[in-house]
Write a protein that holds these residues in place. Structure first.
Motif, PDB file in Angstrom:
ATOM      1  N   LYS A  42      77.457  73.266  38.169  1.00 58.80           N
ATOM      2  CA  LYS A  42      76.780  72.053  38.649  1.00 58.80           C
ATOM      3  C   LYS A  42      75.374  71.933  38.058  1.00 58.80           C
ATOM      4  O   LYS A  42      75.014  70.904  37.489  1.00 58.80           O
ATOM      5  N   THR A  43      74.576  72.993  38.214  1.00 59.74           N
ATOM      6  CA  THR A  43      73.196  72.941  37.716  1.00 59.74           C
ATOM      7  C   THR A  43      73.177  72.809  36.195  1.00 59.74           C
ATOM      8  O   THR A  43      72.366  72.051  35.641  1.00 59.74           O
ATOM      9  N   THR A  44      74.087  73.489  35.541  1.00 65.25           N
ATOM     10  CA  THR A  44      74.159  73.398  34.078  1.00 65.25           C
ATOM     11  C   THR A  44      74.433  71.954  33.649  1.00 65.25           C
ATOM     12  O   THR A  44      73.828  71.461  32.689  1.00 65.25           O
ATOM     13  N   PHE A  82      64.946  69.735  41.787  1.00 63.59           N
ATOM     14  CA  PHE A  82      65.596  70.996  41.424  1.00 63.59           C
ATOM     15  C   PHE A  82      66.070  71.776  42.640  1.00 63.59           C
ATOM     16  O   PHE A  82      65.551  71.634  43.742  1.00 63.59           O
ATOM     17  N   GLN A  83      67.033  72.639  42.358  1.00 63.61           N
ATOM     18  CA  GLN A  83      67.581  73.539  43.382  1.00 63.61           C
ATOM     19  C   GLN A  83      66.492  74.524  43.836  1.00 63.61           C
ATOM     20  O   GLN A  83      66.348  74.808  45.015  1.00 63.61           O
ATOM     21  N   ASP A  84      65.718  75.016  42.870  1.00 66.47           N
ATOM     22  CA  ASP A  84      64.641  75.945  43.225  1.00 66.47           C
ATOM     23  C   ASP A  84      63.353  75.162  43.430  1.00 66.47           C
ATOM     24  O   ASP A  84      63.035  74.280  42.643  1.00 66.47           O
ATOM     25  N   LEU A 158      69.813  65.216  42.212  1.00 64.05           N
ATOM     26  CA  LEU A 158      69.421  66.063  43.345  1.00 64.05           C
ATOM     27  C   LEU A 158      70.314  67.301  43.329  1.00 64.05           C
ATOM     28  O   LEU A 158      71.516  67.216  43.609  1.00 64.05           O
ATOM     29  N   ASP A 159      69.726  68.428  42.955  1.00 56.06           N
ATOM     30  CA  ASP A 159      70.525  69.652  42.855  1.00 56.06           C
ATOM     31  C   ASP A 159      70.441  70.415  44.175  1.00 56.06           C
ATOM     32  O   ASP A 159      69.393  70.940  44.514  1.00 56.06           O
ATOM     33  N   GLU A 160      71.533  70.441  44.908  1.00 56.56           N
ATOM     34  CA  GLU A 160      71.604  71.117  46.217  1.00 56.56           C
ATOM     35  C   GLU A 160      70.433  70.703  47.117  1.00 56.56           C
ATOM     36  O   GLU A 160      69.623  71.550  47.511  1.00 56.56           O
TER      37      GLU A 160
END
Ligand SMILES: Nc1ncnc2c1ncn2[C@@H]1O[C@H](COP(=O)(O)OP(=O)(O)OP(=O)(O)O)[C@@H](O)[C@H]1O
Ligand SMILES: [Mg+2]
Length: 331
Positions: A42-44, A82-84, A158-160
């Motif tokens: 997903k993030t990739t 980002f997720q982070d 929107l990542d996670e």
């Protein structure tokens, strides 16, 4: 023109194919979900669409621009959450937003107006001047969403968006995301491994496993493809008689008795309940309770991958256990 279109988009890291010939077309204004377990790619995918990493092969066009040859044009049209976490905790909420908008070259006047708008949207106006170090996890996430919107992007990734947040805060974030897509007319691509999140938010969902799309449709159709709903009945006297009657009904696909309940597998269960009730009434049988259970996205994931998403997160041992259980469930 669609908001995003990919053709055989692929990313390899040495021997590992993280994203494997992905073909998606996302309409303008759509809230599109990518649902998959840890490591699904997903993030990739988001990083390739956001021009942060190069595809190994294939193409992607975002808001009319090619991610390989028109990086700047792509970047000016998108926002990424980002997720982070990536906020500067030594700055206030408003300062974080201002810093971001300066990088996009927004004038002072525009920045001021926009900061007010986006803080309003995520209900952080009161905390504009608070240092981010003092924000809760949910507030930080809301500020990140606000920041993603600062430069009026057409497409927001929107990542996670609710990873690690408590259920109540997650619901609030969902509300902001819904509000954002309607009020700001942005196209949103959300990655998640939460079934309920994809279900609640997304117009369409791509279920991703090992870098591949295994199913893509709206939630309703995905669930319908799994097949039957389950109607659970608890009845008074005359269970045997009622079972005989049910066996003669052509739309009852399967009958299972367990724990004093009769489970019926049927298509479109909500339309069948009245018929079951009238069948019982005619035979003079009292139904004590009726319960309808629809297939969930978890059932969908299970159907296409043979595993459940939740157990994917839990490591090899529990994965084995779950595989056994999922085979049992499929029987
Ligand atoms: N820079 C990298 N180098 C090597 N392998 C990578 C790199 N980035 C990601 N991977 C691998 O690619 C696969 C897909 O990773 P990715 O981060 O896209 O998954 P994800 O679906 O976002 O997972 P999560 O739900 O954990 O965020 C994983 O197996 C991961 O280990
Ligand atoms: Mg990820």
């Amino acid at each position: 023109m669609s908001a995003i279109k990919t053709h055989d988009l692929t990313k390899k890291f040495k021997n590992l194919t993280a994203v494997d010939r992905l073909n998606i077309e996302i309409e303008k204004g759509e809230l599109f979900g990518m649902l998959g377990p840890n490591g699904a790619g997903k993030t990739t995918t988001i990083k390739m669409l956001g021009t942060l990493i190069k595809p190994t092969s294939g193409t992607a066009v975002v808001w009319g621009h090619n991610v390989l040859t028109e990086k700047d044009e792509v970047r000016s049209n998108i926002g990424i959450v980002f997720q982070d976490p990536s906020l500067d905790i030594r700055l206030t909420g408003a300062e974080n937003l201002d810093f971001h908008a300066r990088m996009y070259g927004l004038s002072k006047e525009k920045r001021k107006k926009r900061i007010k708008e986006v803080l309003d949207l995520v209900e952080l106006t009161e905390h504009a001047k608070t240092l981010v170090i003092k924000y809760s996890g949910g507030m930080k996430r809301r500020l990140e969403i606000a920041r993603g919107l600062m430069h009026f992007p057409h497409v927001l990734f929107l990542d996670e968006p609710t990873l690690g947040l408590d259920p109540q805060t997650r619901r609030r974030i969902w509300d902001y995301i819904k509000k954002m897509t309607s009020e700001e007319e942005v196209t949103a691509i959300i990655t998640t491994h939460y079934m309920d999140e994809a279900d609640f938010l997304c117009d369409r969902i791509a279920i991703i496993d090992f870098g591949k799309i295994v199913a893509l449709d709206n939630s309703k159709n995905l669930k319908q493809a799994v097949g039957a709903d389950v109607i659970s009945l608890q009845i008074g006297d005359g269970e045997e008689k009622f079972l005989e009657l049910l066996k003669g009904v052509d739309w009852v696909q399967k009958i299972t008795e367990h724990d004093g309940l009769i489970d019926l597998n049927v298509q479109q269960g909500e339309t069948k309940i009245p018929e079951i009730v009238s069948l019982a009434q005619k035979a003079g049988i009292r139904i004590k309770s009726v319960n309808l259970r629809e297939p969930t996205l978890e059932d969908v994931f299970l159907k296409y991958t043979g595993r459940t998403i939740r157990q994917e997160e839990g490591g090899a041992k529990s994965l084995m256990k779950e595989r056994v259980r999922s085979v049992e469930r499929r029987r």
